[in-house]
Design a protein around this motif. Structure first.
Motif, PDB file in Angstrom:
ATOM      1  N   ALA A  61      -7.212 -62.190 -14.503  1.00  0.00           N
ATOM      2  CA  ALA A  61      -6.138 -61.419 -15.139  1.00  0.00           C
ATOM      3  C   ALA A  61      -4.770 -61.841 -14.595  1.00  0.00           C
ATOM      4  O   ALA A  61      -3.824 -62.038 -15.356  1.00  0.00           O
ATOM      5  CB  ALA A  61      -6.360 -59.921 -14.907  1.00  0.00           C
ATOM      6  N   ILE A  65      -1.673 -63.517 -16.737  1.00  0.00           N
ATOM      7  CA  ILE A  65      -0.350 -62.876 -16.777  1.00  0.00           C
ATOM      8  C   ILE A  65       0.712 -63.848 -16.253  1.00  0.00           C
ATOM      9  O   ILE A  65       1.796 -63.986 -16.818  1.00  0.00           O
ATOM     10  CB  ILE A  65      -0.377 -61.574 -15.921  1.00  0.00           C
ATOM     11  N   TYR A 116       2.635 -55.778 -16.342  1.00  0.00           N
ATOM     12  CA  TYR A 116       1.256 -56.145 -16.665  1.00  0.00           C
ATOM     13  C   TYR A 116       0.322 -55.943 -15.484  1.00  0.00           C
ATOM     14  O   TYR A 116      -0.805 -55.475 -15.637  1.00  0.00           O
ATOM     15  CB  TYR A 116       1.181 -57.575 -17.213  1.00  0.00           C
ATOM     16  N   SER A 119      -0.851 -52.259 -15.029  1.00  0.00           N
ATOM     17  CA  SER A 119      -1.771 -51.615 -15.982  1.00  0.00           C
ATOM     18  C   SER A 119      -2.867 -52.522 -16.509  1.00  0.00           C
ATOM     19  O   SER A 119      -3.746 -52.060 -17.232  1.00  0.00           O
ATOM     20  CB  SER A 119      -0.981 -51.083 -17.189  1.00  0.00           C
ATOM     21  N   ARG A 120      -2.814 -53.816 -16.211  1.00  0.00           N
ATOM     22  CA  ARG A 120      -3.807 -54.734 -16.765  1.00  0.00           C
ATOM     23  C   ARG A 120      -4.575 -55.547 -15.737  1.00  0.00           C
ATOM     24  O   ARG A 120      -5.511 -56.266 -16.087  1.00  0.00           O
ATOM     25  CB  ARG A 120      -3.140 -55.690 -17.766  1.00  0.00           C
ATOM     26  N   GLU A 143       1.922 -47.419 -18.809  1.00  0.00           N
ATOM     27  CA  GLU A 143       1.318 -47.926 -20.040  1.00  0.00           C
ATOM     28  C   GLU A 143       2.412 -48.156 -21.085  1.00  0.00           C
ATOM     29  O   GLU A 143       2.451 -49.185 -21.765  1.00  0.00           O
ATOM     30  CB  GLU A 143       0.278 -46.923 -20.559  1.00  0.00           C
ATOM     31  N   LEU A 146       4.621 -51.415 -21.208  1.00  0.00           N
ATOM     32  CA  LEU A 146       4.110 -52.658 -21.824  1.00  0.00           C
ATOM     33  C   LEU A 146       4.628 -52.886 -23.239  1.00  0.00           C
ATOM     34  O   LEU A 146       4.683 -54.028 -23.699  1.00  0.00           O
ATOM     35  CB  LEU A 146       2.575 -52.642 -21.852  1.00  0.00           C
TER      36      LEU A 146
ATOM     37  N   ARG B  53     -11.997 -47.401 -19.011  1.00  0.00           N
ATOM     38  CA  ARG B  53     -11.714 -48.712 -19.595  1.00  0.00           C
ATOM     39  C   ARG B  53     -12.951 -49.580 -19.397  1.00  0.00           C
ATOM     40  O   ARG B  53     -13.747 -49.334 -18.481  1.00  0.00           O
ATOM     41  CB  ARG B  53     -10.521 -49.384 -18.910  1.00  0.00           C
ATOM     42  N   ALA B  55     -14.634 -53.733 -19.506  1.00  0.00           N
ATOM     43  CA  ALA B  55     -14.447 -55.188 -19.594  1.00  0.00           C
ATOM     44  C   ALA B  55     -15.800 -55.830 -19.891  1.00  0.00           C
ATOM     45  O   ALA B  55     -16.833 -55.397 -19.373  1.00  0.00           O
ATOM     46  CB  ALA B  55     -13.883 -55.734 -18.293  1.00  0.00           C
ATOM     47  N   LEU B  60     -10.848 -57.416 -20.647  1.00  0.00           N
ATOM     48  CA  LEU B  60     -10.734 -56.067 -21.209  1.00  0.00           C
ATOM     49  C   LEU B  60     -11.149 -56.062 -22.670  1.00  0.00           C
ATOM     50  O   LEU B  60     -10.797 -56.948 -23.443  1.00  0.00           O
ATOM     51  CB  LEU B  60      -9.295 -55.553 -21.121  1.00  0.00           C
ATOM     52  N   PRO B  78      -8.396 -46.253 -15.805  1.00  0.00           N
ATOM     53  CA  PRO B  78      -7.184 -47.048 -16.027  1.00  0.00           C
ATOM     54  C   PRO B  78      -6.695 -47.633 -14.700  1.00  0.00           C
ATOM     55  O   PRO B  78      -6.770 -46.974 -13.663  1.00  0.00           O
ATOM     56  CB  PRO B  78      -6.194 -46.019 -16.579  1.00  0.00           C
TER      57      PRO B  78
END
Lengths: 150, 82, 150, 82
Positions: A61, A65, A116, A119-120, A143, A146, B53, B55, B60, B78
Motif C-alpha cells: 500500500a 501511494i 492516504y 486511511s488506506r 476519510e 481523501l 474493512r 482485503a 482493499l 478502518p
C-alpha cells in the motif's frame, strides 16, 4: 523513492538531512516533511501506543501511494517511514518527505501521502494507560480528506 | 484452502490472528456468513459489517468481491495510520 | 515562536530535532517543515546566489507573519529561519517549521508562512554565474498564492 | 529630514543604498517626483512605478501614503524571499 516499515526508532532530523543530501541539489528547491509523534492523552495518562500492521500489505500500500505521488507531482524524491510495535509519548511514529522544484508540488504531495497513509495503509493504533486499553477510532475527517484527491 | 487474517479488534474478538480454512464460499460476503455461523465470537466480530474493512490478496476490496483464485482474505477495522 | 535572520549556515535536521524536542510531546502530534535549498540553473552554471534583505523590516515582517500563523491555526510552536548573503547551490536558504495537534493545521500554517514569506518579507535574490548576474524576478503565481488566505 | 533606502536593482540603478534628504514632499508620490527630477539615474530607477514597492517606517504601503511623521522610506522591487 524509499519506503520503510520498521519497529526500530528513527531520527527525523537525520532522515531529513540524508534525504536532502541524496538529492544532490541539482533541481530540488523545495523539501517538505511531515513527522508525527505519539501524543499523550489530555490527562497525561498514556503509558504507550501500540501500532499493529499487516505485514506485506503495508509495504504494498505504501509503495503504491508513494508511486502515485511521485508521478502525479513529478517529485524528485519521496520518503515514507512508519513504525509499528510499542511506542511511548513523544516518540516519532512516522515521517514523510517530498522534494520538488517548487513548493506547491512538495506541499501537496506530502499532504496527499499523509491523507492516504492515514486511511488506506493497514495500521491500527491502540492506546494503553495503566488501567485501560482501547483502539483509536478512525476519524470521519480523515476519510473525508481523501475526496480532495479524486 | 484460503488464509483468513484478522487485525486489531477483529483479531481480539475472534481470538486468533490467522487461520487456514476450507470453504466453498463464492464471495467474501458468503465467507463472512459462513464464519459468523460458527460461534458467538465470530458472530459478534461480524455483527456490524459497516465497521469492517476487507482485503483480498492484500488489496482493499468490498464484501461483494469474488473469492475465485483468492488465497488470502483479511478483515480489520478502518485504518488509523499516520 | 522563534524567528532568525542570519548570514551563517544552519542545519535543517538539527533544527527539526531541536524544534520537536522543545515541544515536550504533550499536545503536539504533527510537525511540518519546509526547507528551501539553492537550486542550480538548468545548465549548472550558477556560481552563487546572493540574498539581500532590509535589516529591521525583515525581522518585523517575519515576526508579524509568524504571530498571525500562531493565532490563526492555534499552533503549539513555529520556527522561521532565513539566510542572507552569498550561498552556493545545494545550500539551505531558509526553513519553516510548524507544530500542531493535527496535521491539517500544521500543513496549512506552513504553507501560509511560505506564501507570505515569499512575497511580503523583504528579501531579494540575485543569481551570479561566471559571466552574468541578475535579480530573480517575482513570480505572479507567488503573488496569486496570497489570495488563498484572505 | 528623512532617510531614504534603496534595495536590489533600485539600489544598483541609483548607485547608493541610503541617503538622508531634506524634503517638503507631502506624500511618497511627491517624494518620488522630486527624486526623479534630480538626474537620469533616479529618473530611470523610478521610470516604471508598477515594478517598485515602497515601505514607510519598515511597513509596506503605497505611493499615495502621507509622509507626515515618517522617518524612513524604502524603495525596492517585488520581494523574492523563500
Amino acid at each position: 523513492m524509499d519506503v520503510r516499515v520498521q519497529s526500530s526508532p528513527f531520527d527525523p532530523g537525520i532522515e531529513l538531512n540524508r534525504f536532502t543530501d541524496h538529492l544532490g541539489g541539482a533541481e530540488a528547491g523545495a523539501i517538505v516533511t511531515f513527522s508525527g509523534v505519539v501524543r499523550n492523552r489530555p490527562d497525561g495518562s498514556l503509558v504507550r501506543m501500540e501500532i499493529e500492521h499487516y505485514p506485506g500489505m503495508t509495504e504494498l500500500a505504501l509503495a503504491e501511494i508513494g508511486q502515485e505521488a511521485m508521478s502525479r507531482w513529478s517529485l524528485l524524491d519521496a520518503l515514507v517511514i512508519h513504525r509499528f510495535g510499542p511506542l511511548v509519548p513523544g516518540e516519532p511514529i512516522m515521517m514523510v518527505a517530498t522534494a520538488a522544484a517548487h513548493r506547491s508540488a512538495a506541499f501537496e504531495a506530502a499532504e496527499f501521502l499523509m491523507d492516504y497513509l492515514k486511511s488506506r495503509a493497514p495500521f491500527w493504533k491502540k492506546e494503553v494507560t495503566s488501567d485501560t486499553q482501547g483502539w483509536v477510532a478512525a476519524r470521519s475527517e480523515d476519510e473525508q480528506a481523501l475526496t480532495r484527491w479524486r | 484452502m484460503i488464509d483468513v487474517l484478522y487485525f486489531a479488534w477483529v483479531r481480539e474478538r475472534i481470538g486468533l490472528p490467522k487461520e487456514r480454512i476450507e470453504t466453498r464460499a463464492a464471495t467474501i460476503a458468503d465467507l463472512v456468513a459462513e464464519l459468523a455461523a460458527r460461534d458467538d465470537r465470530y458472530a459478534m466480530a461480524f455483527s456490524d459489517l459497516t465497521a469492517i474493512r476487507v482485503a483480498a490478496d492484500q488489496v482493499l476490496t468490498d464484501f461483494n468481491a469474488s473469492l475465485t483464485d483468492v488465497r488470502e482474505v483479511a478483515f480489520f477495522p478502518p485504518m488509523t495510520g499516520g
